[in-house]
Motif scaffolding. Structure first.
Motif, PDB file in Angstrom:
ATOM      1  N   ALA A   1       0.847  -1.188   0.000  1.00 43.43           N
ATOM      2  CA  ALA A   1       0.000   0.000   0.000  1.00 43.43           C
ATOM      3  C   ALA A   1       0.880   1.234   0.000  1.00 43.43           C
ATOM      4  N   VAL A   2       0.553   2.178  -0.856  1.00 40.00           N
ATOM      5  CA  VAL A   2       1.257   3.455  -0.936  1.00 40.00           C
ATOM      6  C   VAL A   2       0.324   4.499  -0.340  1.00 40.00           C
ATOM      7  N   ILE A   3       0.660   4.964   0.852  1.00 41.75           N
ATOM      8  CA  ILE A   3      -0.215   5.858   1.603  1.00 41.75           C
ATOM      9  C   ILE A   3       0.608   7.005   2.179  1.00 41.75           C
ATOM     10  N   VAL A   4      -0.042   7.886   2.940  1.00 41.16           N
ATOM     11  CA  VAL A   4       0.627   9.057   3.502  1.00 41.16           C
ATOM     12  C   VAL A   4       0.507   9.029   5.020  1.00 41.16           C
ATOM     13  N   CYS A   5       1.608   9.361   5.678  1.00 39.59           N
ATOM     14  CA  CYS A   5       1.616   9.441   7.144  1.00 39.59           C
ATOM     15  C   CYS A   5       2.166  10.797   7.567  1.00 39.59           C
ATOM     16  N   ASP A   6       1.541  11.421   8.552  1.00 36.62           N
ATOM     17  CA  ASP A   6       2.062  12.650   9.119  1.00 36.62           C
ATOM     18  C   ASP A   6       3.432  12.375   9.744  1.00 36.62           C
ATOM     19  N   GLY A   7       4.364  13.271   9.488  1.00 38.14           N
ATOM     20  CA  GLY A   7       5.718  13.102   9.983  1.00 38.14           C
ATOM     21  C   GLY A   7       6.579  12.193   9.138  1.00 38.14           C
ATOM     22  N   VAL A   8       6.020  11.643   8.072  1.00 39.19           N
ATOM     23  CA  VAL A   8       6.726  10.657   7.258  1.00 39.19           C
ATOM     24  C   VAL A   8       6.578  10.963   5.765  1.00 39.19           C
ATOM     25  N   GLY A   9       5.420  11.436   5.348  1.00 37.01           N
ATOM     26  CA  GLY A   9       5.142  11.630   3.938  1.00 37.01           C
ATOM     27  C   GLY A   9       4.695  10.337   3.289  1.00 37.01           C
ATOM     28  N   THR A  10       5.025  10.167   2.029  1.00 39.09           N
ATOM     29  CA  THR A  10       4.608   8.974   1.297  1.00 39.09           C
ATOM     30  C   THR A  10       5.401   7.770   1.774  1.00 39.09           C
ATOM     31  N   VAL A  11       4.698   6.676   2.029  1.00 38.66           N
ATOM     32  CA  VAL A  11       5.317   5.480   2.580  1.00 38.66           C
ATOM     33  C   VAL A  11       4.727   4.254   1.897  1.00 38.66           C
ATOM     34  N   VAL A  12       5.535   3.207   1.771  1.00 40.78           N
ATOM     35  CA  VAL A  12       5.092   1.925   1.227  1.00 40.78           C
ATOM     36  C   VAL A  12       5.101   0.911   2.355  1.00 40.78           C
ATOM     37  N   VAL A  13       3.946   0.309   2.631  1.00 40.52           N
ATOM     38  CA  VAL A  13       3.856  -0.687   3.695  1.00 40.52           C
ATOM     39  C   VAL A  13       3.194  -1.948   3.156  1.00 40.52           C
ATOM     40  N   THR A  14       3.452  -3.052   3.835  1.00 39.96           N
ATOM     41  CA  THR A  14       2.899  -4.339   3.403  1.00 39.96           C
ATOM     42  C   THR A  14       2.050  -5.012   4.465  1.00 39.96           C
ATOM     43  N   ALA A  15       2.017  -4.465   5.665  1.00 42.09           N
ATOM     44  CA  ALA A  15       1.269  -5.081   6.760  1.00 42.09           C
ATOM     45  C   ALA A  15      -0.076  -4.391   6.939  1.00 42.09           C
ATOM     46  N   PRO A  16      -1.184  -5.152   6.988  1.00 40.42           N
ATOM     47  CA  PRO A  16      -2.500  -4.526   7.167  1.00 40.42           C
ATOM     48  C   PRO A  16      -2.597  -3.672   8.425  1.00 40.42           C
ATOM     49  N   ASP A  17      -1.961  -4.099   9.526  1.00 47.13           N
ATOM     50  CA  ASP A  17      -2.080  -3.309  10.751  1.00 47.13           C
ATOM     51  C   ASP A  17      -1.340  -1.981  10.639  1.00 47.13           C
ATOM     52  N   GLN A  18      -0.327  -1.903   9.769  1.00 50.01           N
ATOM     53  CA  GLN A  18       0.323  -0.617   9.542  1.00 50.01           C
ATOM     54  C   GLN A  18      -0.556   0.309   8.707  1.00 50.01           C
ATOM     55  N   VAL A  19      -1.214  -0.242   7.704  1.00 50.88           N
ATOM     56  CA  VAL A  19      -2.134   0.578   6.907  1.00 50.88           C
ATOM     57  C   VAL A  19      -3.189   1.194   7.810  1.00 50.88           C
TER      58      VAL A  19
ATOM     59  N   ALA B   1      -1.721  -0.982  -3.821  1.00 49.08           N
ATOM     60  CA  ALA B   1      -2.845  -0.077  -3.620  1.00 49.08           C
ATOM     61  C   ALA B   1      -2.276   1.320  -3.429  1.00 49.08           C
ATOM     62  N   VAL B   2      -2.831   2.307  -4.112  1.00 49.83           N
ATOM     63  CA  VAL B   2      -2.295   3.663  -4.069  1.00 49.83           C
ATOM     64  C   VAL B   2      -3.439   4.636  -3.818  1.00 49.83           C
ATOM     65  N   THR B   3      -3.328   5.425  -2.759  1.00 50.51           N
ATOM     66  CA  THR B   3      -4.326   6.468  -2.531  1.00 50.51           C
ATOM     67  C   THR B   3      -3.923   7.729  -3.280  1.00 50.51           C
ATOM     68  N   VAL B   4      -4.899   8.382  -3.874  1.00 47.21           N
ATOM     69  CA  VAL B   4      -4.645   9.618  -4.624  1.00 47.21           C
ATOM     70  C   VAL B   4      -5.725  10.628  -4.282  1.00 47.21           C
ATOM     71  N   ALA B   5      -5.354  11.903  -4.359  1.00 43.72           N
ATOM     72  CA  ALA B   5      -6.319  12.966  -4.079  1.00 43.72           C
ATOM     73  C   ALA B   5      -6.574  13.851  -5.282  1.00 43.72           C
ATOM     74  N   THR B   6      -5.886  13.580  -6.397  1.00 48.74           N
ATOM     75  CA  THR B   6      -6.085  14.379  -7.605  1.00 48.74           C
ATOM     76  C   THR B   6      -6.193  13.465  -8.823  1.00 48.74           C
ATOM     77  N   ALA B   7      -6.874  13.959  -9.831  1.00 47.83           N
ATOM     78  CA  ALA B   7      -6.989  13.199 -11.074  1.00 47.83           C
ATOM     79  C   ALA B   7      -5.638  13.089 -11.777  1.00 47.83           C
ATOM     80  N   ASP B   8      -4.806  14.126 -11.685  1.00 47.39           N
ATOM     81  CA  ASP B   8      -3.480  14.047 -12.294  1.00 47.39           C
ATOM     82  C   ASP B   8      -2.701  12.857 -11.734  1.00 47.39           C
TER      83      ASP B   8
END
Length: 283
Positions: free
Chosen positions: A98-116, A172-179
């Motif tokens: 999963a490619v998601i965003v964390c405060d204090g970290v920015g974009t991060v790649v994780v593989t564990a469901p509990d981290q997501v 899995a990648v979260t996005v907030a813009t169409a670009d």
């Protein structure tokens, strides 16, 4: 480097947290949200004071925007939240990362469901953030990979490329813009793209997101309901719906339903299907 984090939350209100303190709370774009009323620190009336109290409670409860930030969790906060759906997809082998965003970290790649779930379950849209070494170290210690530890930049297409370079595909990648959605889809056709934080998007942006995303969260967006709803294969929820736009998105939602012990209603009808209270106003 200044310790500053800019978040859009609770009616897409702009909130600035600097050096461990909420220093700015903007004007919310909506008057009410049924989801905000269910928060552990509920927001029934969208005033600056209520929004500030909610953010400060998150900072105390799980360390948002500070070095004590918790980064794992196994509790569902809503049935069809983005982090809940991604966590389920990971558990069931529909994606590998999963490619998601964390405060204090920015974009991060994780593989564990509990981290997501720990990273995304209780956090709204993060616009900008600055690095917190303790949180970065905690995520990396659990196997997560941070795109840019030096700056904590938020860049979802680069995060997706990072995941694929690590052979953690499909992602899995979260996005907030169409670009961003279009860039990720072009580069990684097998990605699971989840459009989030859509309150206030234009009709054109909504059309573009509906065309390339697998899942689209409606938030308080009238345009998403109008553009994505009629094209969706499945709608999950009614007050703040999630639209599955592709067979993969539909499979993710149905897989999540297989995991839950909650009672659910499945009904065939034209979409979007209203029901119950929605955020007010839809914008």
């Amino acid at each position: 480097m200044t310790d500053e984090h800019i978040i859009e939350a609770i009616g897409k209100t702009r909130i600035v947290v600097r050096d461990g303190r909420v220093v700015e709370v903007g004007k919310p774009l909506i008057r009410s949200c049924p989801l905000a009323e269910k928060f552990s620190c509920s927001v029934h009336e969208m005033t600056e004071e209520a929004i500030r109290e909610n953010i400060e409670e998150r900072m105390r409860a799980f360390g948002m925007c500070n070095p004590a930030r918790q980064v794992t969790d196994t509790s569902d906060f809503v049935l069809f939240g983005a982090s809940e759906l991604i966590s389920s997809a990971l558990r069931n082998g529909l994606v590998r990362s999963a490619v998601i965003v964390c405060d204090g970290v920015g974009t991060v790649v994780v593989t564990a469901p509990d981290q997501v779930q720990g990273i995304g379950g209780r956090v709204s849209g993060i616009v900008e953030t600055s690095p917190i070494p303790q949180v970065i170290g905690r995520i990396e210690g659990l196997g997560g990979r941070v795109l840019d530890p030096a700056t904590a930049r938020i860049d979802m297409p680069a995060g997706a490329a990072f995941a694929y370079d690590l052979s953690l595909s499909p992602a899995a990648v979260t996005v907030a813009t169409a670009d961003d959605a279009e860039t990720v889809r072009s580069a990684h056709p097998d990605a699971l793209i989840i459009a989030v934080h859509t309150t206030g998007v234009s009709a054109e942006e909504a059309r573009r997101l509906a065309a390339v995303a697998d899942l689209v969260t409606a938030c308080a967006s009238a345009a998403i309901r109008e553009e994505a709803g009629p094209r969706a294969l499945l709608q999950a929820g009614t007050a703040v719906p999630v639209f599955a736009m592709t067979p993969l998105g539909k499979r993710v939602v149905l897989t999540k339903l297989q995991e839950t012990d909650r009672q659910v209603l499945v009904s065939g009808k034209a979409l979007p299907a209203p029901g119950g209270r929605e955020p007010e106003p839809l914008i």
